[in-house]
Design a protein around this motif. Structure first.
Motif, short mmCIF file in Angstrom:
data_model
loop_
_atom_site.label_atom_id
_atom_site.label_comp_id
_atom_site.label_asym_id
_atom_site.label_seq_id
_atom_site.Cartn_x
_atom_site.Cartn_y
_atom_site.Cartn_z
N ALA A 137 0.83 -1.21 0.00
CA ALA A 137 0.00 0.00 0.00
C ALA A 137 0.86 1.25 0.00
O ALA A 137 0.62 2.20 -0.76
CB ALA A 137 -0.94 -0.01 1.21
N TYR A 138 1.89 1.29 0.87
CA TYR A 138 2.76 2.46 0.91
C TYR A 138 3.55 2.61 -0.39
O TYR A 138 3.90 3.73 -0.79
CB TYR A 138 3.73 2.35 2.09
N TYR B 238 0.70 5.22 -2.03
CA TYR B 238 1.15 6.49 -1.46
C TYR B 238 2.56 6.89 -1.90
O TYR B 238 2.99 8.00 -1.59
CB TYR B 238 1.09 6.41 0.07
N ASN B 239 3.29 5.99 -2.59
CA ASN B 239 4.66 6.29 -3.03
C ASN B 239 5.57 6.72 -1.87
O ASN B 239 6.45 7.55 -2.04
CB ASN B 239 4.66 7.37 -4.12
N LYS B 240 5.35 6.14 -0.69
CA LYS B 240 6.20 6.42 0.47
C LYS B 240 7.15 5.24 0.64
O LYS B 240 6.87 4.29 1.37
CB LYS B 240 5.35 6.63 1.73
N ILE C 80 9.64 0.20 2.93
CA ILE C 80 10.81 -0.61 3.29
C ILE C 80 10.73 -1.05 4.75
O ILE C 80 11.06 -2.20 5.09
CB ILE C 80 12.10 0.20 3.03
N PHE C 81 10.27 -0.16 5.63
CA PHE C 81 10.15 -0.47 7.06
C PHE C 81 9.28 -1.71 7.26
O PHE C 81 9.62 -2.62 8.04
CB PHE C 81 9.57 0.73 7.80
N TYR C 82 8.15 -1.78 6.56
CA TYR C 82 7.25 -2.92 6.73
C TYR C 82 7.72 -4.15 5.98
O TYR C 82 7.57 -5.28 6.47
CB TYR C 82 5.83 -2.53 6.30
N TYR C 83 8.31 -3.98 4.80
CA TYR C 83 8.83 -5.14 4.08
C TYR C 83 9.92 -5.85 4.88
O TYR C 83 10.03 -7.09 4.85
CB TYR C 83 9.42 -4.72 2.74
N LYS C 84 10.73 -5.08 5.62
CA LYS C 84 11.81 -5.70 6.39
C LYS C 84 11.31 -6.57 7.53
O LYS C 84 12.04 -7.42 8.04
CB LYS C 84 12.74 -4.61 6.94
N LYS C 85 10.08 -6.37 7.93
CA LYS C 85 9.51 -7.20 8.99
C LYS C 85 9.07 -8.57 8.48
O LYS C 85 8.93 -9.51 9.26
CB LYS C 85 8.30 -6.49 9.62
N VAL C 86 8.86 -8.69 7.18
CA VAL C 86 8.26 -9.90 6.62
C VAL C 86 9.14 -11.14 6.75
O VAL C 86 8.68 -12.20 7.19
CB VAL C 86 7.85 -9.66 5.15
N ASP D 246 13.90 -3.08 -4.87
CA ASP D 246 13.32 -2.11 -5.81
C ASP D 246 13.08 -0.76 -5.17
O ASP D 246 13.28 0.29 -5.79
CB ASP D 246 12.00 -2.65 -6.36
N ARG D 247 12.66 -0.74 -3.92
CA ARG D 247 12.36 0.54 -3.26
C ARG D 247 13.65 1.32 -2.98
O ARG D 247 13.67 2.53 -3.11
CB ARG D 247 11.59 0.30 -1.97
#
Length: 699
Positions: A105-106, A110-112, A117-123, A144-145
């Motif tokens: 979603a981000y 929202y292009n944030k 990245i903060f949430y992807y790193k939790k996965v 990619d981000r």
């Protein structure tokens, strides 16, 4: 090259931007998904569910459908709702899925990218198995981000992780094919084209084996775009045309690839083929009602009409494009439209109008930090100003263009070095794998082959001895005239081969010193300049002589390297007679470099004086070219004393070789007046440097 041709060439280079917000490879998300209507609130089916487990599964399915359909409005809220339930019930797998969807979603709503990245790193923590889909694709999204943010170092940490992950997979493994596309896209984004080509080819081969024709079309189209960026238009056409056959059922990529082909053919001035593919793209533009692609196609059509001198029709299209672009934030297409308009103005000899459009393009490119667009605008502003007679402005724009062009060239050199490093590491890895696979077989074969090898060695020695005797016999039979001719040619080649390794060794020594001192910035700067100089030397080595302007550029690079090596202890000035630089005169490559090196290493390196300077002048005197190399170092006598004390066994042959080159070039091997060395003294008769004068015949 005319102004119009320059404009057309530069526009063609940037028909496709290297990293769009949604890369072509990711269009599969929207191309094959069934459209799902955005759900503004949770449906009744959700409220009827009795358990949190059922609700989480429902939300995960609804979010996946929304992402596939490009309906992103509710993804963040639904993902947070699902995450709260997963944390309440301590369901780790669902936590990882909802964290991944929050990152999506981000990213796409929202292009944030920092938040994403903060949430992807939790996965990955919730999917310890590296082969799990969410683990792999979370790492890909992080890669990619970071690329979107321009953070190359962080991007490559995750890129290297994915490369290591797919290396041991079969070529047709679906994950290897998909990830190879993403890896190639990032290498391409950072200018490492050779490595990008390798991974696009991995994806292409895998899709062929799997008969995934839509994926194959996308990979081929991306490879075509990459070759366009490398200015290899013929290969760009080859791969894009093949891609078009596989994209017939994938509307948007088909539209973009047809538009690319139209642009590539326009670059080659094959306007009939350009019009054919433009018509294919336009038909899809009408079907999809894609205004952005309509602008891109309009620019290509305007280029065709400009070439056909249909100026009024081109003006109408470009005015329409600018009116549309004024209503949105599509800066890149606005720059390209302004560039096309400047081409039109130039073709009509309306240079003031061309400068107006190019100035607007330059301002926009500076605001958005589009370096390449700035280079294009500055180059063409210089050409337009020159054509309109405003030479002062032309000179100003040319200077700005050269400075920015050098900056872009340095970035490209760094990317090329990174590409070479990746290729070297890949080669090492492949060799190690091959050695490991064959290790047992080699051990078994060693004993069996030992006797056979001994016999082969004996036969080789006998053969080489016989061959040597035959060659020696035939050489002695050659006539005297042919022998003298070959001897002269070999002598020139030997002299050149002796000088180049001597020079390269000194440069590598300097780089090693910086590395040993852990001075990374200086080492990197030195290595970049060194790579540019080596490229120049290799280009020049194909010919006996080179243009004097090119030779002086190489000499400047060499002196800049020496200035870095000696911590900018001395200043350097060079002057080339305008009659030489503008007259296409040719000289032997790097002929004066050993004298400049002597002035630096022996004349100024050991001097304790300040304001040390080195001057190189080249002037045309009748039918001769005169070089003057002058320094204000310690002079030859003090340098000789220093070398006797510190380098008693060192014997330099560089100057002797150069003197022989000069004499051979001047066709006077027995004469010495081609070189004149003068010791300089100050008013107190103290040594004050050395002046070397070299006379060459002018050709």
């Amino acid at each position: 090259m005319s102004t119009g041709k320059v404009c057309k060439k530069i526009i063609a280079m940037f028909t496709i931007i290297k990293r769009p917000a949604f890369p072509l490879v990711l269009l599969l998300i929207t191309c094959f998904a069934k459209p799902v209507k955005a759900q503004q609130a949770l449906p009744k089916e959700y409220t009827a569910l009795q358990t949190d487990t059922a609700r989480m599964r429902f939300l995960a399915k609804a979010i996946a459908d929304s992402l596939d359909g490009g309906q992103l409005d509710q993804v963040l809220d639904w993902s947070r709702l699902g995450l709260a339930m997963a944390e309440k019930n301590k369901v780790d797998t669902m936590k990882g899925i909802f964290y991944f969807n929050i990152g999506k979603a981000y990213t796409y709503k929202y292009n944030k990218f920092d938040s994403a990245i903060f949430y992807y790193k939790k996965v990955p923590a919730y999917f310890p198995d590296r082969n799990r889909k969410y683990n792999v694709f979370a790492i890909r999204e992080i890669m990619d981000r970071y690329a979107d943010l321009g953070n190359k170092d962080s991007c490559f940490v995750y890129l290297d992780s994915l490369v290591a992950f797919i290396d041991t997979m079969p070529d047709n493994h679906p994950k290897k094919v998909t990830l190879s596309q993403s890896i190639a896209t990032n290498y391409e984004w950072f200018g490492m084209f050779k490595t990008a080509i390798k991974y696009y080819q991995v994806a292409i081969n895998g899709d062929r084996q799997n008969k995934n024709y839509a994926g194959l079309g996308l990979a081929l189209a991306n490879l075509g775009v990459l070759y366009s960026e490398m200015e290899d238009t013929h290969k760009a056409i080859q791969y894009s045309a093949e891609a078009l056959d596989y994209l017939a059922d994938v509307n948007r990529p088909y539209m973009q690839t047809a538009a690319n082909l139209a642009s590539y053919y326009a670059d080659l001035e094959n306007y009939d083929s350009a019009a054919k593919y433009l018509a294919l793209s336009d038909s899809m533009v009408q079907q999809l009602n894609d205004d952005e692609q309509r602008v891109v196609n309009g620019n290509t059509l305007a280029r065709i009409q400009i070439a056909q001198k249909k100026y009024d029709a081109a003006i109408k299209i470009l005015d329409s494009n600018l009116a549309f672009l004024a209503q949105n934030d599509d800066k890149i297409n606005k720059c390209k439209t302004l560039m096309t308009y400047a081409t039109l103005d130039t073709s009509r000899k309306q240079y003031d109008a061309a400068k107006k459009h190019l100035t607007a393009m330059l301002d926009l490119a500076r605001q958005s930090d589009f370096k390449i667009m700035q280079v294009m605008a500055l180059q063409n502003l210089a050409l337009a100003s020159n054509s309109s007679g405003d030479y002062k402005a032309a000179f100003k724009y040319q200077q700005e263009y050269m400075r920015l062009k050098d900056s872009v060239a340095n970035d490209k050199a760094k990317a090329d070095l990174n590409d070479l490093e990746i290729s070297y590491k890949t080669l090492q890895k492949e060799q190690q794998i091959a050695l490991l696979k064959k290790d047992n077989d080699i051990k078994d074969l060693q004993i069996k082959e030992s006797n056979r090898l001994r016999i082969i060695y004996i036969l080789i020695i006998v053969f080489l001895a016989a061959l040597f005797a035959l060659i020696y016999y035939q050489r002695n039979r050659r006539n005297k005239i042919e022998t003298e001719k070959i001897k002269a040619e070999l002598q020139t080649q030997v002299l050149r081969s002796q000088m180049n390794p001597h020079f390269i060794f000194n440069c590598l020594n300097s780089i090693e010193n910086f590395i040993m001192q852990n001075d990374k910035r200086q080492a990197s700067d030195y290595l970049n300049k060194f790579s540019l100089l080596i490229r120049s030397i290799l280009d020049s080595s194909r010919n006996e002589v080179v243009p004097i302007a090119k030779d002086m550029e190489a000499l400047k690079l060499y002196v800049e390297l020496e200035q870095l090596r000696f911590n900018n202890k001395f200043s350097f000035k060079v002057y080339v007679d305008p009659a030489l630089s503008g007259g296409d005169y040719l000289v032997p490559s790097l002929l004066v470099q050993p004298f400049v090196e002597n002035a630096i290493v022996h004349g100024m390196a050991h001097s304790e004086e300040k304001d040390l300077n080195l001057t190189v002048m080249a002037s045309l005197e009748g039918d001769k070219i005169k070089y003057t190399i002058q320094d204000n170092g310690i002079g030859r006598e003090k340098a000789k004393v220093y070398n006797m004390q510190n380098k008693p066994y060192h014997k330099s042959v560089g100057l002797k070789i150069t003197e022989e080159r000069i004499n051979i070039y001047n066709e006077q091997p027995e004469k010495k007046e081609s070189i004149n060395i003068t010791d300089l003294y100050d008013e107190h008769e103290n040594p004050d440097g050395t002046r070397v004068e070299i006379i060459l015949k002018a050709i």
